[in-house]
Design a protein around this motif. Structure first.
Motif, PDB file in Angstrom:
ATOM      1  N   LEU A  83      38.676  45.150  42.084  1.00 27.55           N
ATOM      2  CA  LEU A  83      37.297  45.500  41.757  1.00 27.55           C
ATOM      3  C   LEU A  83      37.150  46.984  41.448  1.00 27.55           C
ATOM      4  CD1 LEU A  83      34.128  45.107  41.820  1.00 27.55           C
ATOM      5  CD2 LEU A  83      34.300  45.536  44.276  1.00 27.55           C
ATOM      6  N   SER A  84      37.901  47.815  42.166  1.00 23.76           N
ATOM      7  CA  SER A  84      37.751  49.266  42.010  1.00 23.76           C
ATOM      8  C   SER A  84      38.113  49.743  40.612  1.00 23.76           C
ATOM      9  CB  SER A  84      38.599  50.006  43.052  1.00 23.76           C
ATOM     10  OG  SER A  84      39.987  49.935  42.737  1.00 23.76           O
ATOM     11  N   ILE A  85      38.879  48.940  39.863  1.00 24.05           N
ATOM     12  CA  ILE A  85      39.309  49.340  38.517  1.00 24.05           C
ATOM     13  C   ILE A  85      38.670  48.451  37.449  1.00 24.05           C
ATOM     14  CG2 ILE A  85      41.476  50.342  39.288  1.00 24.05           C
ATOM     15  CD1 ILE A  85      42.794  47.652  38.343  1.00 24.05           C
ATOM     16  N   LEU A 113      53.702  32.834  45.805  1.00 26.26           N
ATOM     17  CA  LEU A 113      53.311  33.445  47.084  1.00 26.26           C
ATOM     18  C   LEU A 113      51.813  33.327  47.350  1.00 26.26           C
ATOM     19  CD1 LEU A 113      55.481  36.691  46.910  1.00 26.26           C
ATOM     20  CD2 LEU A 113      55.793  34.777  48.489  1.00 26.26           C
ATOM     21  N   GLY A 114      51.080  32.852  46.355  1.00 27.98           N
ATOM     22  CA  GLY A 114      49.637  32.694  46.525  1.00 27.98           C
ATOM     23  C   GLY A 114      48.855  33.986  46.401  1.00 27.98           C
ATOM     24  N   LEU A 115      49.427  34.983  45.717  1.00 23.22           N
ATOM     25  CA  LEU A 115      48.704  36.249  45.537  1.00 23.22           C
ATOM     26  C   LEU A 115      47.590  36.054  44.522  1.00 23.22           C
ATOM     27  CD1 LEU A 115      51.675  38.786  45.414  1.00 23.22           C
ATOM     28  CD2 LEU A 115      50.259  38.139  47.365  1.00 23.22           C
ATOM     29  N   PRO A 116      46.405  36.556  44.804  1.00 21.73           N
ATOM     30  CA  PRO A 116      45.269  36.347  43.897  1.00 21.73           C
ATOM     31  C   PRO A 116      45.440  37.116  42.592  1.00 21.73           C
ATOM     32  CG  PRO A 116      44.662  37.843  45.673  1.00 21.73           C
ATOM     33  CD  PRO A 116      46.029  37.321  46.000  1.00 21.73           C
ATOM     34  N   TYR A 117      44.879  36.549  41.527  1.00 23.14           N
ATOM     35  CA  TYR A 117      44.998  37.138  40.193  1.00 23.14           C
ATOM     36  C   TYR A 117      43.613  37.205  39.572  1.00 23.14           C
ATOM     37  CZ  TYR A 117      46.521  37.672  35.317  1.00 23.14           C
ATOM     38  OH  TYR A 117      46.701  38.114  34.035  1.00 23.14           O
ATOM     39  N   PHE A 118      43.103  38.399  39.442  1.00 18.02           N
ATOM     40  CA  PHE A 118      41.780  38.612  38.851  1.00 18.02           C
ATOM     41  C   PHE A 118      41.985  39.251  37.484  1.00 18.02           C
ATOM     42  CE2 PHE A 118      41.586  39.184  43.484  1.00 18.02           C
ATOM     43  CZ  PHE A 118      40.789  38.097  43.824  1.00 18.02           C
ATOM     44  N   GLU A 119      42.095  38.400  36.467  1.00 20.49           N
ATOM     45  CA  GLU A 119      42.589  38.866  35.176  1.00 20.49           C
ATOM     46  C   GLU A 119      41.642  39.814  34.467  1.00 20.49           C
ATOM     47  OE1 GLU A 119      44.702  37.070  31.154  1.00 20.49           O
ATOM     48  OE2 GLU A 119      43.701  35.735  32.565  1.00 20.49           O
ATOM     49  N   GLU A 120      40.325  39.571  34.581  1.00 23.62           N
ATOM     50  CA  GLU A 120      39.403  40.387  33.793  1.00 23.62           C
ATOM     51  C   GLU A 120      38.218  40.864  34.636  1.00 23.62           C
ATOM     52  OE1 GLU A 120      36.357  38.861  33.198  1.00 23.62           O
ATOM     53  OE2 GLU A 120      37.046  37.021  34.121  1.00 23.62           O
ATOM     54  N   THR A 121      37.390  41.695  34.026  1.00 22.44           N
ATOM     55  CA  THR A 121      36.375  42.455  34.748  1.00 22.44           C
ATOM     56  C   THR A 121      35.313  41.591  35.416  1.00 22.44           C
ATOM     57  OG1 THR A 121      36.681  44.455  33.427  1.00 22.44           O
ATOM     58  CG2 THR A 121      34.519  44.135  34.412  1.00 22.44           C
ATOM     59  N   VAL A 122      34.792  40.584  34.739  1.00 20.76           N
ATOM     60  CA  VAL A 122      33.692  39.808  35.306  1.00 20.76           C
ATOM     61  C   VAL A 122      34.139  39.096  36.582  1.00 20.76           C
ATOM     62  CG1 VAL A 122      32.058  37.929  34.910  1.00 20.76           C
ATOM     63  CG2 VAL A 122      32.596  39.519  33.057  1.00 20.76           C
ATOM     64  N   VAL A 123      35.317  38.492  36.555  1.00 22.61           N
ATOM     65  CA  VAL A 123      35.846  37.832  37.756  1.00 22.61           C
ATOM     66  C   VAL A 123      36.034  38.847  38.874  1.00 22.61           C
ATOM     67  CG1 VAL A 123      37.843  36.635  38.713  1.00 22.61           C
ATOM     68  CG2 VAL A 123      36.943  35.949  36.500  1.00 22.61           C
ATOM     69  N   ALA A 124      36.549  40.026  38.519  1.00 21.26           N
ATOM     70  CA  ALA A 124      36.779  41.060  39.537  1.00 21.26           C
ATOM     71  C   ALA A 124      35.465  41.535  40.150  1.00 21.26           C
ATOM     72  CB  ALA A 124      37.531  42.237  38.914  1.00 21.26           C
ATOM     73  N   ILE A 125      34.463  41.773  39.315  1.00 21.44           N
ATOM     74  CA  ILE A 125      33.165  42.235  39.826  1.00 21.44           C
ATOM     75  C   ILE A 125      32.550  41.195  40.755  1.00 21.44           C
ATOM     76  CG2 ILE A 125      30.794  42.820  39.165  1.00 21.44           C
ATOM     77  CD1 ILE A 125      31.903  44.026  36.593  1.00 21.44           C
ATOM     78  N   SER A 167      46.585  51.764  38.393  1.00 20.79           N
ATOM     79  CA  SER A 167      45.732  50.879  37.599  1.00 20.79           C
ATOM     80  C   SER A 167      44.413  51.474  37.117  1.00 20.79           C
ATOM     81  CB  SER A 167      45.436  49.607  38.399  1.00 20.79           C
ATOM     82  OG  SER A 167      46.625  48.946  38.748  1.00 20.79           O
ATOM     83  N   PRO A 168      43.824  52.493  37.772  1.00 27.47           N
ATOM     84  CA  PRO A 168      42.516  52.981  37.326  1.00 27.47           C
ATOM     85  C   PRO A 168      42.497  53.389  35.859  1.00 27.47           C
ATOM     86  CG  PRO A 168      43.027  53.867  39.480  1.00 27.47           C
ATOM     87  CD  PRO A 168      44.262  53.165  39.015  1.00 27.47           C
ATOM     88  N   GLY A 169      41.333  53.195  35.235  1.00 23.30           N
ATOM     89  CA  GLY A 169      41.158  53.557  33.836  1.00 23.30           C
ATOM     90  C   GLY A 169      40.803  55.014  33.669  1.00 23.30           C
ATOM     91  N   SER A 170      41.087  55.557  32.507  1.00 25.85           N
ATOM     92  CA  SER A 170      40.920  56.994  32.269  1.00 25.85           C
ATOM     93  C   SER A 170      39.470  57.443  32.328  1.00 25.85           C
ATOM     94  CB  SER A 170      41.522  57.367  30.911  1.00 25.85           C
ATOM     95  OG  SER A 170      40.984  56.551  29.884  1.00 25.85           O
ATOM     96  N   SER A 171      38.529  56.557  32.040  1.00 23.15           N
ATOM     97  CA  SER A 171      37.124  56.965  32.006  1.00 23.15           C
ATOM     98  C   SER A 171      36.458  56.883  33.370  1.00 23.15           C
ATOM     99  CB  SER A 171      36.348  56.074  31.033  1.00 23.15           C
ATOM    100  OG  SER A 171      36.247  54.746  31.524  1.00 23.15           O
TER     101      SER A 171
END
Length: 742
Positions: free
Chosen positions: A389-391, A560-572, A485-489
């Motif tokens: 979510l932070s990125i 291993l069951g690690l979560p995968y949040f591919e894009e921004t809306v799912v992450a938010i 992972s953080p974005g430049s902006s």
């Protein structure tokens, strides 16, 4: 008398040295530093100020009055006529309202005044900043309040000079409406929790713990002329259209290559401005992609680093214009080449300077490092959703998982030495430091740690503890963790808040369990080992030494069951889970309504970004690209008719003339472009920014699932046309012009 060239050279060297000495004196010259305060206020006032800052308590009004006068006198001496409470609303920019020092005294007389009340509190209009539905236009009152942990500074603007006072920003009801307030809360929380754990481990000297960050800022630099002519860059920060470069970064010849003179002059001026503000920009170099650069600042407390990074971005943009340049901070301004990130190098340090992520010469004997390592693994495993979510910004969706940007699965890279340490801890029956007289495998120097790479003239050197894994989101790099992972902006305030929060939670959990276990056992070391092994067994799965881009890595993460949040809306969407609301609330970092506010703001931001990109694409196609393509089609048709009239071309329906195929191809692409653009226009949603969360989520999903793909469809056609249409007719500068002009 004729000048001796040797003497002239010596004089030039002396002059250069004097200039360098002068430049060094400029460092932090525009900052009201601790030393400035010591020089300008009584010792009792300064001591009270330092106690308040370190103890996280408010300044008394009488203390604030004295400090305010000292700050005002210093600022006026520097040339300031106005001051501003400088704050960071919940978007990617800063805000300021300038107030004059002029204070009327009647009979057309005035003084230059500044009180403790003016220092501590301001009152900007709060209704027009992002508030996530917490405020209506009729509820306009908001407050700014000085953050004493970030010193005031002055900035100059073509003759104007303004005093900047870093502040928090909240509504009349006390709801945090900025990036700084949660960060300060998180810094306080992690200090309290880490101090508590260190004391349980036997450290009776620690008074507080600082969260530290060193930010690596990547960016693109282009000519201002190209910037102004690209409507998409002006309004969205990135190129919505653009055919693939003939030559991009395939030859691997740009990374760390010499910086062009024009760009070097620009970056040098940026550095000087940063140094005057006490920002330790130390490294500069070219990045992998053409036109891409990076600057790196040294470590400092997370709150100060966040303030300094937004200043860095502002100064980059402002200084570039003086050189006829423009800086692009978007995560992916150009398709087909590397995007830009902002690697956050994060660590914790004690009040007496111990880096808690420093393994020491013998990591197997370093209990403090081991405990905090276990807490890191728990943090990433249990709170991968928050780390992702932070990125979560729209620009990162174009970048993550490729071109040196890590994938969206949140894992930890430890390197061989620390990975072996983890296995060693899991194998122990009792703690190593209890084994009197026993020699561990770390008691000798590993011959592989010394590298001999050339004949004797080149000295051997010690290699670092770990290699660097560019595909890892969260990598241990020797004495810190690099969050790549953080974005430049992005503002690093939000990122640091999340890092501090999830780590404070794990430290608290370790301390709670350790206290309970110690009630039944008086043996600290064996109890700590028992608890470390529990944490490692439960959370070791997040450690990854693999190439994060490989299919095997992705498959292993799934297994291993690690979560995968591919894009921004799912992450938010993870923000408002019951787990996360409870976490922020229990640590007193964000109240439930403050979490919801940010959830709504991030969704609204995503929607607005996609809508702007869509509307920009529609405008560019209709106003410029279709007319240019039609003009090209007309030129081909006229040429075909003229050739046929001359008898050199067969226009019968069965003709296989290549030029007719070209004409048909251009016409087909134009037809498809018009149709796809009309489809896109029908998909762009109307938007009510202050609606409920369910509505915002549905619109965001529509933007992701329909509008975004429709933009890509239009782009595919436009990029094909760009490769066909006469260069003289194409209405916008192409990648080859933009990226290689400077």
């Amino acid at each position: 008398m004729k000048c001796d060239p040797v003497d002239s050279a010596k004089q030039k060297t002396a002059d250069d040295g004097a200039k360098m000495a002068f430049d060094i004196k400029l460092f932090a010259s525009n900052v009201f530093t601790d030393q400035e305060m010591v020089n300008r206020v009584p010792k009792t006032i300064y001591d009270s100020y330092r106690t308040a800052v370190k103890s996280f308590v408010s300044l008394e009004p009488k203390i604030a009055d004295v400090i305010a006068v000292a700050i005002k006198d210093w600022a006026i001496f520097k040339g300031a006529t106005h001051y501003t409470h400088w704050f960071q609303p919940i978007h990617m920019y800063t805000a300021e309202k300038h107030e004059s020092f002029i204070t009327p005294r009647g009979n057309f007389k005035a003084i230059l005044g500044f009180t403790g009340t003016q220092l501590l509190r301001g009152e900007p209009d709060a209704s027009s900043f992002p508030n996530g539905g917490a405020r209506s236009t009729s509820q306009a009152r908001g407050y700014t309040t000085w953050d004493p942990t970030s010193p005031p500074f002055v900035r100059y603007f073509d003759g104007a000079c303004v005093l900047y006072i870093p502040t928090c920003f909240c509504s009349w009801t006390g709801v945090a409406l900025d990036m700084k307030t949660p960060l300060l809360r998180s810094c306080h929380t992690i200090s309290m929790e880490a101090t508590r754990l260190l004391r349980l481990l036997g450290d009776n000297y620690v008074e507080y713990v600082d969260s530290n960050i060193g930010a690596e800022q990547e960016f693109f630099v282009i000519d201002s002329k190209d910037y102004k002519e690209r409507v998409d860059i002006v309004f969205s920060g990135r190129t919505i259209f653009g055919a693939k470069l003939i030559r991009g970064q395939e030859l691997e010849d740009q990374y760390f290559s010499s910086i062009p003179t024009r760009i070097l002059a620009f970056i040098q001026e940026v550095e000087l401005e940063l140094w005057k503000l006490g920002i330790s920009a130390r490294t500069r170099h070219r990045e992998v992609a053409p036109g891409q650069y990076e600057m790196v600042a040294l470590y400092e407390s997370a709150n100060l680093a966040a303030d300094h990074n937004v200043l860095h971005m502002e100064i980059l943009r402002n200084t570039a214009s003086k050189h006829g340049l423009s800086v692009l901070l978007h995560e992916k301004p150009f398709s087909g080449i590397n995007g830009s990130g902002k690697h956050n190098n994060w660590s914790l340090s004690t009040s007496y300077g111990l880096n808690l992520f420093e393994p020491s010469d013998n990591p197997r004997q370093n209990m403090v490092f081991q405990v905090f390592l276990c807490c890191i693994l728990r943090s990433i495993d249990l709170h991968a959703d928050l780390l992702r979510l932070s990125i979560a910004v729209p620009g990162n969706d174009h970048r993550l998982g490729m071109s040196e940007a890590p994938p969206s699965v949140m894992t930890v890279y430890l390197g061989s030495e620390i990975s072996e340490l983890v296995e060693y801890l899991l194998s122990l029956r009792e703690y190593a430091s209890m084994e009197k007289g026993k020699e561990t495998s770390d008691s000798h120097i590993d011959p592989l740690s010394i590298l001999h790479i050339a004949p004797s003239a080149v000295a051997p050197f010690k290699r670092d503890r770990t290699d660097r894994n560019r595909t890892s989101p969260f990598a241990f790099t020797g004495n810190k963790f690099e969050f790549r992972s953080p974005g430049s902006s992005q503002s690093i305030a939000h990122i640091a808040t999340i890092l501090n929060t999830i780590f404070a939670d794990s430290i608290r959990a370790f301390s709670d369990e350790l206290e309970e276990l110690l009630k039944a056992s008086s043996h600290l070391e064996s109890t700590v080992l028992q608890l470390m092994q529990k944490f490692l067994k439960q959370h070791k799965r997040v450690t990854f030494e693999l190439d994060g881009y490989s299919k095997s890595s992705r498959q292993l993460a799934e297994d291993l069951g690690l979560p995968y949040f591919e894009e921004t809306v799912v992450a938010i969407s993870q923000f408002v889970s019951e787990k996360n609301i409870q976490l922020f609330s229990s640590l007193k970092i964000l109240a439930p309504n403050e979490v919801k506010i940010r959830y709504n703001i991030y969704l609204s931001y995503y929607i607005n970004v996609i809508r702007i990109e869509a509307n920009c694409a529609i405008n560019m196609v209709n106003v410029s690209i279709v007319p240019a393509a039609l003009e090209y089609q007309k030129k081909i048709a006229e040429s075909v008719l003229a050739t046929a009239k001359a008898g050199s071309l067969d226009l019968c329906p069965s003709s296989n003339e290549p030029v007719l195929d070209l004409l048909k191809k251009v016409k087909h692409l134009i037809d498809q472009l018009i149709l796809s653009t009309n489809t896109l226009e029908g998909l762009v949603p109307d938007f009510r920014p202050h609606a409920d969360s369910a509505y915002l989520l549905s619109v965001a999903e529509q933007c992701r699932d329909k509008v975004g793909p429709a933009i890509q469809t239009v782009r595919g056609i436009v990029d094909q046309l760009e490769g066909l249409v006469d260069q003289r007719l194409w209405p916008y500068p192409k990648y080859s012009q933009i990226l290689f002009r400077c």
